[in-house]
Design a protein around this motif. Sequence first.
Motif, PDB file in Angstrom:
ATOM      1  N   VAL A   1       0.841  -1.201   0.000  1.00 45.14           N
ATOM      2  CA  VAL A   1       0.000   0.000   0.000  1.00 45.14           C
ATOM      3  C   VAL A   1       0.876   1.251   0.000  1.00 45.14           C
ATOM      4  O   VAL A   1       0.628   2.209  -0.750  1.00 45.14           O
ATOM      5  CB  VAL A   1      -0.975  -0.008   1.202  1.00 45.14           C
ATOM      6  N   ALA A   2       1.923   1.259   0.823  1.00 50.91           N
ATOM      7  CA  ALA A   2       2.827   2.416   0.884  1.00 50.91           C
ATOM      8  C   ALA A   2       3.549   2.624  -0.449  1.00 50.91           C
ATOM      9  O   ALA A   2       3.765   3.769  -0.867  1.00 50.91           O
ATOM     10  CB  ALA A   2       3.838   2.237   2.014  1.00 50.91           C
ATOM     11  N   THR A   3       3.906   1.541  -1.128  1.00 53.58           N
ATOM     12  CA  THR A   3       4.566   1.653  -2.436  1.00 53.58           C
ATOM     13  C   THR A   3       3.631   2.308  -3.441  1.00 53.58           C
ATOM     14  O   THR A   3       4.035   3.213  -4.181  1.00 53.58           O
ATOM     15  CB  THR A   3       4.998   0.264  -2.947  1.00 53.58           C
ATOM     16  N   ARG A   4       2.390   1.881  -3.446  1.00 53.27           N
ATOM     17  CA  ARG A   4       1.411   2.482  -4.370  1.00 53.27           C
ATOM     18  C   ARG A   4       1.223   3.970  -4.064  1.00 53.27           C
ATOM     19  O   ARG A   4       1.179   4.791  -4.984  1.00 53.27           O
ATOM     20  CB  ARG A   4       0.081   1.733  -4.272  1.00 53.27           C
ATOM     21  N   ILE A   5       1.135   4.309  -2.794  1.00 52.87           N
ATOM     22  CA  ILE A   5       0.989   5.723  -2.419  1.00 52.87           C
ATOM     23  C   ILE A   5       2.232   6.510  -2.823  1.00 52.87           C
ATOM     24  O   ILE A   5       2.135   7.618  -3.350  1.00 52.87           O
ATOM     25  CB  ILE A   5       0.718   5.854  -0.905  1.00 52.87           C
ATOM     26  N   GLY A   6       3.415   5.925  -2.595  1.00 53.19           N
ATOM     27  CA  GLY A   6       4.659   6.603  -2.942  1.00 53.19           C
ATOM     28  C   GLY A   6       4.768   6.921  -4.423  1.00 53.19           C
ATOM     29  O   GLY A   6       5.108   8.042  -4.809  1.00 53.19           O
ATOM     30  N   PHE A   7       4.469   5.946  -5.271  1.00 57.89           N
ATOM     31  CA  PHE A   7       4.531   6.185  -6.706  1.00 57.89           C
ATOM     32  C   PHE A   7       3.443   7.160  -7.154  1.00 57.89           C
ATOM     33  O   PHE A   7       3.669   7.993  -8.032  1.00 57.89           O
ATOM     34  CB  PHE A   7       4.443   4.870  -7.492  1.00 57.89           C
ATOM     35  N   ALA A   8       2.266   7.066  -6.542  1.00 54.97           N
ATOM     36  CA  ALA A   8       1.182   7.988  -6.898  1.00 54.97           C
ATOM     37  C   ALA A   8       1.543   9.426  -6.513  1.00 54.97           C
ATOM     38  O   ALA A   8       1.269  10.364  -7.275  1.00 54.97           O
ATOM     39  CB  ALA A   8      -0.114   7.569  -6.202  1.00 54.97           C
ATOM     40  N   GLU A   9       2.165   9.616  -5.367  1.00 53.61           N
ATOM     41  CA  GLU A   9       2.555  10.960  -4.938  1.00 53.61           C
ATOM     42  C   GLU A   9       3.658  11.522  -5.829  1.00 53.61           C
ATOM     43  O   GLU A   9       3.636  12.700  -6.193  1.00 53.61           O
ATOM     44  CB  GLU A   9       3.015  10.954  -3.481  1.00 53.61           C
TER      45      GLU A   9
END
Length: 170
Positions: free
Chosen positions: A85-93
Amino acid sequence: MLCMMVMVAIILAQVFYRYVLGNALAWPEELARFLMLWATGLMAPTAYRRGAFVGIDMLVSYLPKSIDAAISILLMLLSLLVIVVATRIGFAEAAGFGGRATLTSLKVPASLDFQTWMKVPRAWMMYSLAICFLLLALVNVEMILRKIVSLAGREDTLLPIPEAATTGAE
């Protein structure tokens, strides 16, 4: 290590400019922050691989091996979910609105003759966190597989995780 040395040199240069010359520069702080994020992003997975869940490992060491392995696998699967989940948020940000801006005072050459310079995109800095989480996910999968192999009684086939080649940093 190189990242840390450059970061310290930049911070010392900033101290010199600010307190000796009385003229603070903007770029050293941004560059130090940029290097600090990338150092963290690249070193956190290594530290996680060597340390895992230190406090929890101490607790489960008193339990039978099969229960220890089951609890460890469960915790690693839970942490893998959080990391994904954090990886997805990181790339999205990094690819989103915040990543479209540029750092105000940090520039890099945009041509081979150094005639054209461009401001560093903030996404370059933000990708350090996304890469960190991606590497943490890979390490987590490795640790889960190692625990499963160990639980199957084949621990002797696993190569040991090498110790850090540091100079007293631990």
